[in-house]
Enzyme design. Structure first.
Site, short mmCIF file in Angstrom:
data_model
loop_
_atom_site.label_atom_id
_atom_site.label_comp_id
_atom_site.label_asym_id
_atom_site.label_seq_id
_atom_site.Cartn_x
_atom_site.Cartn_y
_atom_site.Cartn_z
N TYR A 22 -1.19 -0.90 10.17
CA TYR A 22 -1.36 -1.23 8.75
C TYR A 22 -0.14 -0.80 7.94
O TYR A 22 0.38 -1.55 7.12
CB TYR A 22 -2.63 -0.55 8.24
CG TYR A 22 -2.97 -0.83 6.79
CD1 TYR A 22 -3.45 -2.07 6.37
CD2 TYR A 22 -2.82 0.17 5.81
CE1 TYR A 22 -3.79 -2.31 5.04
CE2 TYR A 22 -3.15 -0.06 4.47
CZ TYR A 22 -3.64 -1.30 4.10
OH TYR A 22 -3.97 -1.55 2.78
N SER B 34 0.85 -1.20 0.00
CA SER B 34 0.00 0.00 0.00
C SER B 34 0.88 1.24 0.00
O SER B 34 2.00 1.22 0.53
CB SER B 34 -0.87 0.02 1.25
OG SER B 34 -1.46 1.30 1.43
P1 NAD Z 1 -11.54 -6.12 0.35
O1 NAD Z 1 -11.91 -5.93 1.79
O2 NAD Z 1 -12.53 -5.77 -0.71
O3 NAD Z 1 -11.05 -7.61 0.11
C1 NAD Z 1 -10.23 -8.28 1.02
C2 NAD Z 1 -10.54 -9.75 0.94
O4 NAD Z 1 -9.65 -10.44 1.83
C3 NAD Z 1 -11.97 -10.09 1.37
O5 NAD Z 1 -12.58 -10.92 0.37
C4 NAD Z 1 -11.78 -10.84 2.68
O6 NAD Z 1 -12.77 -11.85 2.91
C5 NAD Z 1 -10.40 -11.45 2.48
N1 NAD Z 1 -9.75 -11.79 3.75
C6 NAD Z 1 -9.65 -11.02 4.87
N2 NAD Z 1 -9.05 -11.70 5.85
C7 NAD Z 1 -8.74 -12.94 5.35
C8 NAD Z 1 -8.14 -14.11 5.87
N3 NAD Z 1 -7.73 -14.15 7.15
N4 NAD Z 1 -8.01 -15.18 5.07
C9 NAD Z 1 -8.46 -15.16 3.79
N5 NAD Z 1 -9.06 -14.09 3.24
C10 NAD Z 1 -9.20 -12.99 4.01
O7 NAD Z 1 -10.18 -5.30 0.15
P2 NAD Z 1 -9.47 -4.63 -1.12
O8 NAD Z 1 -9.64 -3.16 -0.99
O9 NAD Z 1 -9.84 -5.32 -2.37
O10 NAD Z 1 -7.95 -4.92 -0.73
C11 NAD Z 1 -7.18 -5.97 -1.28
C12 NAD Z 1 -5.73 -5.77 -0.88
O11 NAD Z 1 -5.26 -4.52 -1.37
C13 NAD Z 1 -5.50 -5.73 0.64
O12 NAD Z 1 -4.30 -6.39 0.95
C14 NAD Z 1 -5.40 -4.25 0.92
O13 NAD Z 1 -4.66 -3.99 2.10
C15 NAD Z 1 -4.71 -3.75 -0.33
N6 NAD Z 1 -4.92 -2.33 -0.60
C16 NAD Z 1 -6.16 -1.80 -0.80
C17 NAD Z 1 -6.30 -0.44 -1.04
C18 NAD Z 1 -7.65 0.21 -1.25
O14 NAD Z 1 -7.70 1.47 -1.28
N7 NAD Z 1 -8.73 -0.52 -1.40
C19 NAD Z 1 -5.17 0.39 -1.07
C20 NAD Z 1 -3.92 -0.17 -0.86
C21 NAD Z 1 -3.80 -1.53 -0.64
#
Ligand code: NAD
Length: 253
Positions: free
Chosen positions: A159, A144
């Protein structure tokens, strides 16, 4: 060699509006077979079904808690033989929290690290040996922008620290697995429109954040999915140990 005889494993790709599901779709459109491991079993199966229907590749969705070694081991055992070998791994499962450092508890700190860091370890440690044996692999971590600029979007210190740990993980693993044909890279998204914040980034706060993004909008899941799919191509074999920003210019360094 062709990706049609390989599987791309994407963790956390159940979430309907998430980066993982979009990535699984983009990889499938590029010919990869798909394995989805998500805490939410129903959403993992739904995503796999959707992908099979839309892209005509093999897709399997399994319930799996990446923090739990036994759960990871049994999910990977279930994949073995039912889909082609894993050629790409996208460590996407992640959770965030905005808790300020002066209020965070050890329990919450551990939970953020358990999913983002230990979870990625649990999967990668089991998948990497097969990649090394087959002399081919692509591993991508979802870090991130918070790791690079010290938060400032939504996630707090826990985080940001966990996502920064993934960058060290990426670089050291790239060095170790390079001789085995396995590349390891990280993507560092900025503000992407998904459900990870549970709707906490709306209204005034979102307007303020977007005002600081040179391209004038938040990112969407396709912006990230395209980059990950590029990094997973067989032709992208000379890029490793790199962190790719996908942040609309919100952090330029
Ligand atoms: P999201 O919440 O839509 O999806 C996350 C998924 O991870 C969910 O389907 C959830 O069920 C699954 N998950 C959570 N804990 C788990 C576990 N213990 N075992 C298996 N699955 C698990 O999130 P997103 O926004 O699509 O984020 C995806 C990745 O991108 C994450 O690592 C997040 O930190 C990173 N990210 C997101 C953003 C953003 O702005 N959305 C920015 C930077 C990084």
């Amino acid at each position: 060699m062709s990706v049609s005889d390989k599987t791309a494993l994407v963790t956390g790709a159940g979430s309907k509006r998430g980066i993982g599901r979009a990535t699984a779709h983009t990889l499938a459109a590029a010919g990869w077979n798909i394995a989805i491991l998500d805490l939410d079993e129903a959403s993992a199966k739904d995503a796999a079904h959707e992908i099979e229907e839309q892209h005509g590749v093999q897709a399997v969705g399994l319930g799996c808690d990446v923090t739990d070694e036994a759960s990871v081991a049994s999910a990977l055992a279930a994949l073995d033989g039912s889909v082609p070998p894993v050629g790409a791994l996208v460590n996407n499962a992640g959770i965030t929290s905005p808790t300020r450092f002066l209020e965070v508890t050890g329990e919450e700190w551990d939970r953020i690290f358990a999913v983002n860091v230990r979870g990625a370890y649990n999967i990668t440690r089991r998948v990497a040996p097969g990649m090394a044996e087959r002399d081919f692999g692509r591993i991508v971590f979802l870090a991130s922008v918070s790791a690079e600029r010290g938060g400032g979007v939504f996630g707090g210190v826990a985080y940001s620290a966990a996502k920064a740990a993934q960058l060290g993980f990426t670089r050291a693993l790239a060095r170790e697995l390079g001789p085995h044909g396995v590349t390891v890279n990280a993507v560092a998204p900025g503000l992407i429109d998904t459900d990870i914040t549970g709707g906490a980034l709306e209204g005034e706060r979102k307007t303020q954040l977007v005002a600081g993004i040179p391209v004038g909008r938040n990112g969407n899941v396709a912006d990230v999915a395209d980059l990950i799919t590029y990094l997973c191509r067989e032709e992208t074999g000379y890029i490793t140990g790199v962190t790719y920003d996908v942040n609309g210019g919100s952090h330029i360094h």
